[in-house]
Design a protein around this motif. Structure first.
Motif, PDB file in Angstrom:
ATOM      1  N   THR A 240       0.866  -1.186   0.000  1.00  0.00           N
ATOM      2  CA  THR A 240       0.000   0.000   0.000  1.00  0.00           C
ATOM      3  C   THR A 240       0.905   1.239   0.000  1.00  0.00           C
ATOM      4  N   PRO A 241       1.540   1.556  -1.129  1.00  0.00           N
ATOM      5  CA  PRO A 241       2.582   2.590  -1.147  1.00  0.00           C
ATOM      6  C   PRO A 241       2.086   4.005  -0.872  1.00  0.00           C
ATOM      7  N   ALA A 242       0.849   4.337  -1.258  1.00  0.00           N
ATOM      8  CA  ALA A 242       0.369   5.710  -1.085  1.00  0.00           C
ATOM      9  C   ALA A 242       0.052   6.029   0.370  1.00  0.00           C
ATOM     10  N   HIS A 243      -0.303   5.002   1.163  1.00  0.00           N
ATOM     11  CA  HIS A 243      -0.680   5.233   2.566  1.00  0.00           C
ATOM     12  C   HIS A 243      -0.773   3.871   3.241  1.00  0.00           C
ATOM     13  N   GLU A 272      -0.504  -3.374  -6.125  1.00  0.00           N
ATOM     14  CA  GLU A 272      -0.609  -2.065  -5.487  1.00  0.00           C
ATOM     15  C   GLU A 272      -2.045  -1.811  -5.049  1.00  0.00           C
ATOM     16  N   ASP A 273      -2.266  -1.817  -3.743  1.00  0.00           N
ATOM     17  CA  ASP A 273      -3.584  -1.526  -3.187  1.00  0.00           C
ATOM     18  C   ASP A 273      -3.655  -0.028  -2.908  1.00  0.00           C
ATOM     19  N   ASP A 274      -4.379   0.690  -3.744  1.00  0.00           N
ATOM     20  CA  ASP A 274      -4.498   2.146  -3.622  1.00  0.00           C
ATOM     21  C   ASP A 274      -5.843   2.467  -2.980  1.00  0.00           C
ATOM     22  N   TYR A 275      -6.020   2.002  -1.753  1.00  0.00           N
ATOM     23  CA  TYR A 275      -7.350   1.994  -1.134  1.00  0.00           C
ATOM     24  C   TYR A 275      -7.869   3.386  -0.780  1.00  0.00           C
ATOM     25  N   ASP A 276      -6.976   4.360  -0.520  1.00  0.00           N
ATOM     26  CA  ASP A 276      -7.459   5.705  -0.192  1.00  0.00           C
ATOM     27  C   ASP A 276      -6.529   6.777  -0.754  1.00  0.00           C
ATOM     28  N   CYS A 288       0.777   6.778  -8.373  1.00  0.00           N
ATOM     29  CA  CYS A 288       0.855   5.350  -8.093  1.00  0.00           C
ATOM     30  C   CYS A 288       2.125   4.724  -8.688  1.00  0.00           C
ATOM     31  N   LEU A 289       2.467   3.547  -8.162  1.00  0.00           N
ATOM     32  CA  LEU A 289       3.597   2.775  -8.683  1.00  0.00           C
ATOM     33  C   LEU A 289       3.330   2.279 -10.100  1.00  0.00           C
ATOM     34  N   VAL A 300      -4.948  -1.931  -7.879  1.00  0.00           N
ATOM     35  CA  VAL A 300      -6.264  -2.293  -7.362  1.00  0.00           C
ATOM     36  C   VAL A 300      -6.862  -1.083  -6.641  1.00  0.00           C
ATOM     37  N   GLY A 301      -8.097  -0.748  -6.968  1.00  0.00           N
ATOM     38  CA  GLY A 301      -8.802   0.339  -6.303  1.00  0.00           C
ATOM     39  C   GLY A 301     -10.269   0.003  -6.166  1.00  0.00           C
ATOM     40  N   SER A 302     -11.010   0.857  -5.461  1.00  0.00           N
ATOM     41  CA  SER A 302     -12.441   0.603  -5.270  1.00  0.00           C
ATOM     42  C   SER A 302     -13.145   1.872  -4.819  1.00  0.00           C
TER      43      SER A 302
END
Length: 466
Positions: A240-243, A272-276, A288-289, A300-302
């Motif tokens: 989760t690189p962004a946060h 890459e889980d970019d959840y928030d 993002c990466l 991956v996002g949602s």
């Protein structure tokens, strides 16, 4: 006195103090040592376990400081009357009529009351009115072409994703996305996936259910420790690189380069889980990466944080070959995601309403996090917020000796619910530090109420008697 302590014999070769502390702490938490129960004298327990009396005294002192035990001259040491009441003992008045906590500070939950009902209804109605007859047939397993086109443009504009609509797969949130990816990797011959530790526990369960081995990898203030990733035997790493969840770390530039280089050397996939990623408060969010290496990264996002978890819409952007292999698994899973919901989301984004909603949410979460920080200072609660100001939760490290499991249990008894860091640790830490506090689904004034109440119980902690 004699007491058959519900603990296993100490294991040779491991730190005895850590073993005894953990065993007694767990016995109290589980209720096997009841509140008010008197413990053996330090000399007696030392003889029974074949250890030094000084070690037992140190353990009793530590657990007393954490609130599990109390000790009075002439009264011996016993289990605190305030230690970890079961959930069934929580007074009903502290919970809502729907069975929810009065002060909901669970991490990972957005402001549910701020879901844009009017805008969603308008988008859904517009989607239904504009839908062709063919749109009402069985969905495309990859997702409706309109939503894939709209999302590809949005993700490229906002998150720097290299998102060709032909490599974008719509799924039922992150959970289904990871499950599909795990199955596909396993079919490819993958055996092991590395995970950030700490991290959300259900991710490991999803991977194991697909037949994959999980390798926990520690994180620090700069993100995942890439030098702990083996050069052989690991097929993918989930990050989760962004946060980072739950520590709040932002992956440093050198780590970003290092994890992509590792993937290139090893022929591995970075998930890459970019959840928030849209919710950073101190500056514009880091891109993002995946945009740097679309041939090695699955993005991956949602909508679970941006709109609401109940929408159950997510997406994967994958390398072309992997995308083609994901499609059969998606078809077998559900024959495609609901078309009208997809078209409604597409309409929301195209109309600009999605962007406006996110901007308003970002302001709201920034205010709520600041309210939490001020409340902790105002009420002198021994916690310190760490990690980057972003998202809908934060890690708060403790400034005293209170065990995080004990603090969360004391809070729950008051109708305040947040999580101990131990919930997210794949490799248990003998000295865990921190609680994970959500501020997304609670008003600022309620945050102050909750922290003020928490301060009163922390102040009473050392006043417990046998």
């Amino acid at each position: 006195m004699e007491l058959l302590l519900p603990i296993e014999p100490l294991t040779p070769g491991q730190p005895r103090r850590v073993q005894l502390e953990s065993a007694l702490r767990e016995a109290v938490r589980s209720g096997r040592l009841a509140a008010g129960e008197r413990l053996p004298a330090s000399r007696v327990l030392a003889e029974d376990l074949g250890i030094s009396r000084r070690l037992v005294v140190e353990v009793y002192t530590q657990l007393t400081a954490e609130g599990y035990l109390v000790s009075r001259p002439g009264s011996g040491t016993c289990v605190s009357e305030l230690s970890l009441p079961p959930a069934t003992e929580v007074p009903d008045a502290l919970w809502s009529g729907e069975g929810l906590p009065r002060w909901d500070m669970r991490p990972g939950i957005p402001t549910l009351s701020a879901f844009p009902r009017r805008l969603w209804r308008r988008a859904w109605t517009a989607a239904l009115a504009a839908a062709a007859d063919s749109d009402l047939g069985y969905p495309d397993p990859a997702g409706h072409p309109r939503l894939r086109r709209v999302l590809a443009a949005y993700l490229g504009r906002v998150r720097g994703v290299d998102a060709d609509p032909q490599r974008l797969l719509i799924c039922a949130g992150f959970t289904q996305g990871l499950d599909l990816l795990a199955q596909t990797l396993r079919t490819r011959g993958a055996t092991t996936v590395a995970l950030e530790d700490p991290g959300l526990p259900h991710r490991a369960s999803i991977l194991r259910q697909a037949g994959l081995t999980v390798l926990p990898v520690p994180v620090d203030a700069d993100g995942i420790l890439v030098d702990r990733l083996p050069e052989r035997g690991v097929d993918a790493v989930l990050t989760t690189p962004a946060h980072q969840f739950p520590t709040g770390a932002i992956m440093a530039p050198a780590r970003r380069e290092a994890v992509l280089a590792w993937a290139g050397r090893c022929g591995a996939i970075v998930v890459e889980d970019d959840y928030d990623g849209e919710f950073r408060f101190d500056r514009r969010a880091v891109g993002c990466l995946q945009g740097r290496a679309p041939d090695r990264v699955v993005y991956v996002g949602s909508t679970s944080k941006t709109l609401a978890p109940a929408i159950r819409l997510g997406w994967l952007v994958s390398p072309a070959e992997l995308h083609a292999e994901l499609l059969p698994n998606k078809f077998l899973a559900d024959h495609g995601s609901p078309t009208l919901d997809q078209l409604a989301l597409a309409h929301l984004v195209e109309a600009g309403d999605y962007d406006r909603h996110i901007r308003a949410a970002r302001t709201r979460y920034r205010t709520a996090r600041r309210a939490l920080e001020l409340a902790i200072t105002r009420h002198r609660v021994p916690l310190q917020l760490v990690g980057t100001a972003a998202g809908v939760q934060t890690l708060a490290t403790r400034l005293d000796d209170t065990h995080p499991d004990h603090l969360t249990a004391r809070a729950r008894a008051l109708g305040i619910v947040f999580d101990s860091i131990t919930r997210y640790q794949l490799n248990p830490d003998p000295n865990p530090d921190g609680v994970v506090i959500g501020y997304g689904n609670i008003a600022s004034h309620a945050i102050d109420e909750a922290i003020a109440l928490l301060a009163t119980t922390i102040g009473r902690q050392r006043g417990s008697v046998c």
